[in-house]
Design an enzyme around this catalytic site. Structure first.
Site, PDB file in Angstrom:
ATOM      1  N   ALA A  68     -36.671  28.130 -14.840  1.00  0.00           N
ATOM      2  CA  ALA A  68     -38.089  27.770 -14.791  1.00  0.00           C
ATOM      3  C   ALA A  68     -38.617  27.987 -13.381  1.00  0.00           C
ATOM      4  O   ALA A  68     -37.890  27.821 -12.399  1.00  0.00           O
ATOM      5  CB  ALA A  68     -38.290  26.319 -15.216  1.00  0.00           C
ATOM      6  N   GLU A  70      -7.829   5.684  -3.860  1.00  0.00           N
ATOM      7  CA  GLU A  70      -6.931   4.941  -2.968  1.00  0.00           C
ATOM      8  C   GLU A  70      -5.466   5.196  -3.300  1.00  0.00           C
ATOM      9  O   GLU A  70      -4.619   5.295  -2.401  1.00  0.00           O
ATOM     10  CB  GLU A  70      -7.235   3.445  -3.030  1.00  0.00           C
ATOM     11  N   SER A 124     -33.178  27.916 -19.730  1.00  0.00           N
ATOM     12  CA  SER A 124     -32.188  28.524 -18.836  1.00  0.00           C
ATOM     13  C   SER A 124     -32.709  28.684 -17.414  1.00  0.00           C
ATOM     14  O   SER A 124     -31.914  28.741 -16.466  1.00  0.00           O
ATOM     15  CB  SER A 124     -31.745  29.885 -19.376  1.00  0.00           C
ATOM     16  N   ILE A 166     -32.275  27.054  -9.527  1.00  0.00           N
ATOM     17  CA  ILE A 166     -32.764  27.035  -8.149  1.00  0.00           C
ATOM     18  C   ILE A 166     -34.120  26.349  -8.137  1.00  0.00           C
ATOM     19  O   ILE A 166     -34.939  26.551  -9.037  1.00  0.00           O
ATOM     20  CB  ILE A 166     -32.930  28.452  -7.565  1.00  0.00           C
TER      21      ILE A 166
END
Length: 471
Positions: free
Chosen positions: A385, A223, A383, A293
């Site tokens: 899977a 704000e 890192s 991902i």
């Protein structure tokens, strides 16, 4: 009266002009009449068309559809001009009460303070926090802006300050009524006399100094950006993005988009204590690398820094979100993720811990430790899977090694770990992110992705990482 205040009053005076349903929906979305009424009210409040004189352009249905298109474009949604579930979900998120278009950019001149020494006064307090907690939150919020500009903020206890701060409910005297719990959280006026610069907070909200309720520091910092002359930003990572997201307990750093905006008004300060401000990733950056991902109920979630792109199978344009806007309990940044469709879960990893979200909700009992999956103590992080539904196996990548986990027996397979380079020749010694689709595994290593055939056990294509996002 300050022109911005006049425009705000004219905007509000037309709030109830339309009563007929002016929007259409996608046939697949089951939306109620109340949903349409809510959406039209939202568009009138935040996307009301004003001309430079501050007068409403009455164009009924056409104007309302235009407002919906503008709103969808602003939030990076598919621009259809039709109300759908995704658009309605954005509309229902708690947010700032300042319009996203119109109020700040209908005037040819820039709204800013002419002086750099500004005063503020706390007129009253919320009962949710102690006076000390409220004062600390506001002081910290002003420091966010003074750290990167020549601006100085001094609190006064009596008289009229440049920025008057108050808590109120419903109609509180400025023609901008609050709406009760959630929805509209607060609003502020651009620089100028009278209401100019003032910031008002809805006391029907639960204000906190944590992740519960609404964090007063974060809302106040936003704000006060308006109090200094900033518009809303389309950047979902910006502090000036209109939707509220709790961004974590760690040290707050003003995003680069906000720094560029405020310095365009007031210039840089003498010394920035945080010279590296977080930037929002560019999906078409040729050097783009990814963190993780996963698929999720038919969509693809692509994680990078504090964000993820949400890619729908029928759409080319990916939508960008802060990770914490979906899962506030997760860390800002993650290491790896994969979906287990049979359990309707995704598993998300950061450091030595992992979480199990089911949709928006994280299962009780999480986070758990990597050791629960059978990893030895020396494994500090995962890192990448990927889960294979047909075999019930999950591959985990850590450092230069790959592990195979049997979901049926809940144990690591024997003869693992193995070297990545030996198991998947040609993809390099590390994996940043990975997913499987239609018999192919897609490995991501920096700006390169490798399409690997499960049947022939070889690389069949090499592509830029950003091609996943249609770049």
């Amino acid at each position: 009266m300050q022109p911005g205040v006049l425009a705000a009053c004219l905007l509000l005076s037309w709030t109830h002009c339309w009563s007929l349903p002016l929007l259409n929906s996608n046939e697949d979305d089951d939306l109620s009449e109340e949903d349409f009424q809510f959406a039209e009210s939202y568009l009138r409040s935040y996307y009301h068309p004003l001309n430079p004189a501050g007068i409403l352009k009455k164009n009924a249905a056409g104007s309302m559809v235009d407002r919906l298109r503008e709103m969808q474009s602003f939030f990076g949604l598919e621009v259809t001009g039709k109300l759908d579930d995704n658009t309605l979900a954005i509309m229902k998120q708690p947010r700032c009460g300042v319009p996203d278009v119109g109020e700040y950019n209908v005037f040819p001149r820039t709204l800013k303070w002419s002086q750099t020494n500004l005063t503020y006064r706390i007129v009253n307090y919320t009962p949710d926090l102690t006076h000390s907690e409220v004062e600390k939150a506001f002081k910290k919020a002003f420091k966010v802006w003074s750290d990167v500009t020549p601006l100085n903020f001094t609190r006064i206890h009596n008289g009229t300050a440049d920025i008057m701060i108050s808590f109120g409910t419903k109609e509180h005297g400025d023609f901008y009524p609050f709406d009760g719990p959630s929805g509209l959280l607060a609003h502020a006026f651009p620089p100028g006399p009278n209401y100019g610069g003032d910031a008002h907070f809805d006391d029907d909200e639960t204000w906190t100094s944590s992740s519960k309720g609404y964090n007063l520091f974060l809302v106040a910092a936003h704000e006060f950006g308006h109090s200094l002359g900033l518009d809303h930003s389309k950047d979902p990572g910006a502090l000036m993005f209109p939707i509220y997201t709790y961004t974590g307990k760690s040290h707050f750093m003003l995003p680069d988009d906000d720094v560029q905006g405020i310095q365009s008004l007031y210039g840089p300060g003498d010394e920035d204590p945080n010279p590296k401000h977080p930037k929002t990733p560019d999906k078409c950056d040729p050097s783009l690398s990814l963190d993780a991902i996963t698929s999720l109920r038919g969509e693809t979630m692509i994680f990078k820094d504090r964000f993820f792109w949400r890619l729908h199978p029928q759409q080319v344009d990916a939508e960008l979100f802060l990770t914490k806007s979906f899962w506030p309990e997760l860390p800002n940044r993650i290491d790896a993720a994969y979906e287990h469709p049979a359990r309707d879960l995704i598993f998300i990893f950061r450091g030595k811990k992992f979480w199990a979200p089911n949709g928006y909700d994280i299962l009780e009992g999480y986070p758990q430790k990597l050791s629960e999956l059978g990893f030895p103590r020396e494994v500090k992080k995962i890192s990448a899977a990927v889960h294979f539904e047909d075999t019930g196996k999950t591959l985990f990548f850590s450092g230069n090694q790959v592990w195979s986990y049997d979901d049926t027996n809940h144990t690591m397979d024997q003869d693992y770990p193995r070297l990545i380079e030996e198991e998947f020749p040609g993809i390099g010694g590390k994996v940043d992110a990975v997913y499987e689709k239609n018999g192919y595994i897609y490995f991501f290593n920096g700006p390169i992705q490798f399409e690997y055939s499960i049947w022939s056990k070889r690389i069949v294509r090499v592509m830029p990482t950003n091609s996943l996002l249609w770049c």
